[in-house]
Design an enzyme around this catalytic site. Structure first.
Site, PDB file in Angstrom:
ATOM      1  N   SER A 139       0.825  -1.203   0.000  1.00 38.86           N
ATOM      2  CA  SER A 139       0.000   0.000   0.000  1.00 38.86           C
ATOM      3  C   SER A 139       0.864   1.260   0.000  1.00 38.86           C
ATOM      4  O   SER A 139       1.673   1.457  -0.909  1.00 38.86           O
ATOM      5  CB  SER A 139      -0.954  -0.044   1.196  1.00 38.86           C
ATOM      6  OG  SER A 139      -1.992   0.902   1.052  1.00 38.86           O
ATOM      7  N   ASP A 169      -9.492  -5.397  -4.500  1.00 35.22           N
ATOM      8  CA  ASP A 169      -8.901  -4.377  -3.634  1.00 35.22           C
ATOM      9  C   ASP A 169      -9.820  -3.160  -3.624  1.00 35.22           C
ATOM     10  O   ASP A 169      -9.958  -2.471  -4.632  1.00 35.22           O
ATOM     11  CB  ASP A 169      -7.509  -3.995  -4.143  1.00 35.22           C
ATOM     12  CG  ASP A 169      -6.715  -3.160  -3.154  1.00 35.22           C
ATOM     13  OD1 ASP A 169      -7.324  -2.303  -2.498  1.00 35.22           O
ATOM     14  OD2 ASP A 169      -5.493  -3.369  -3.057  1.00 35.22           O
ATOM     15  N   HIS A 174      -7.453  -5.829  -0.326  1.00 34.72           N
ATOM     16  CA  HIS A 174      -6.279  -4.986  -0.120  1.00 34.72           C
ATOM     17  C   HIS A 174      -5.326  -5.604   0.910  1.00 34.72           C
ATOM     18  O   HIS A 174      -4.114  -5.629   0.707  1.00 34.72           O
ATOM     19  CB  HIS A 174      -6.717  -3.593   0.334  1.00 34.72           C
ATOM     20  CG  HIS A 174      -5.599  -2.608   0.444  1.00 34.72           C
ATOM     21  ND1 HIS A 174      -4.848  -2.210  -0.635  1.00 34.72           N
ATOM     22  CD2 HIS A 174      -5.095  -1.930   1.524  1.00 34.72           C
ATOM     23  CE1 HIS A 174      -3.937  -1.340  -0.253  1.00 34.72           C
ATOM     24  NE2 HIS A 174      -4.057  -1.158   1.055  1.00 34.72           N
TER      25      HIS A 174
END
Length: 276
Positions: free
Chosen positions: A97, A227, A256
């Protein structure tokens, strides 16, 4: 366990496990978490003979709650301070991320010999926010909503996000882990509200296009198609196409937070890439 001090006096906390002469793997966490988010992967790579390192980004976890520096240039510079202090050579840098953005900027600027490979998992590059040059991005209002929720009631927000879209626990039939939710909240609340607030701009509006083009080491780009935080179509395929030596690996239906919900799959695939 230790800290390194950056030029502006910020103390960066890090964990460093395993033989000092083993091949190093460095983990970069997502927003608003800490190096603890990598416990599973650190234990896995440690068991395979690697030296594993994870730091807490400034303003996150156990690092200093610095008043400034919550931007990608400073995050990357902080990583350079750490890798210089530990004298890491040919390290594999793995980012999830926001950590994927940090890896991208650091690797693009790293000193020769410092980096051997990189992994971007559910990562924010090339750029998240919608613009004329990125029509498939998310509107800035989506990130304004994150800032408003954080400012209004950070503790509740840090329960709602992992309980829902982060791990895909809002999907029908999802196997909800209360432990993951509680650990997400614990990590988030250990950090500084100002750092987390300003980091939203850093992860959503930073354009990593030129960084991706500049990287000349092999990079694995791993991303789940479900995601809900960093949408697949506007991230992983675009990043892989910009890289000189990029490999795209797509995980159908993964969320995610797939490194925590599906570590048995991701750990094996990342290890295979690292060893290849």
């Amino acid at each position: 366990m230790g800290t390194v001090t950056t030029p502006d006096g910020t103390a960066i906390f890090y964990k460093d496990w395993g033989p000092r002469d083993a091949a190093p793997v460095v983990f970069h966490h997502g927003w608003p978490l800490s190096g603890d988010d990598w416990d599973n992967q650190m234990l896995f790579f440690l068991s395979h003979g690697y030296r594993v390192i994870a730091h807490d980004r400034r303003g996150h976890g156990r690092s200093s709650q610095s008043p400034t520096g919550h931007d990608m240039d400073t995050y990357a510079a902080d990583v350079a301070v750490l890798t210089d202090a530990l004298d890491l050579r040919d390290a594999v840098h793995i980012g999830h991320s926001t950590g994927g953005g940090e890896v991208t900027r650091y690797v693009a600027r790293a000193k020769p010999g410092r980096v051997g490979k990189a992994v971007l998992a559910g990562a924010v590059p090339p750029v998240m926010v919608k613009s004329d040059s990125n029509p498939g991005g998310l509107p800035v209002e989506a990130f304004d909503e994150l800032r408003a929720a954080l400012a209004a009631n950070r503790s509740q927000f840090y329960l709602d996000l992992p309980s829902g879209p982060f791990y895909g626990f809002n999907r029908p039939g999802a196997a909800v882990s209360q432990g993951l939710i509680d650990n997400w909240w614990r990590q988030g609340m250990a950090g500084a509200a100002n750092a987390h607030y300003e980091c939203i701009e850093a992860f959503s509006e930073t354009d990593f296009t030129e960084d991706l083009k500049a990287i000349d080491v092999p990079v694995l780009v791993a991303h789940g198609t479900d995601d809900q935080i960093v949408p697949y179509a506007d991230s992983a395929p675009l990043s892989a196409a910009l890289l000189k030596h990029g490999t795209l690996k797509t995980y159908e239906g993964f969320p995610h937070g797939m490194l925590s919900t599906h570590p048995d799959v991701l750990d094996r695939d990342i290890l295979e890439f690292v060893k290849s």
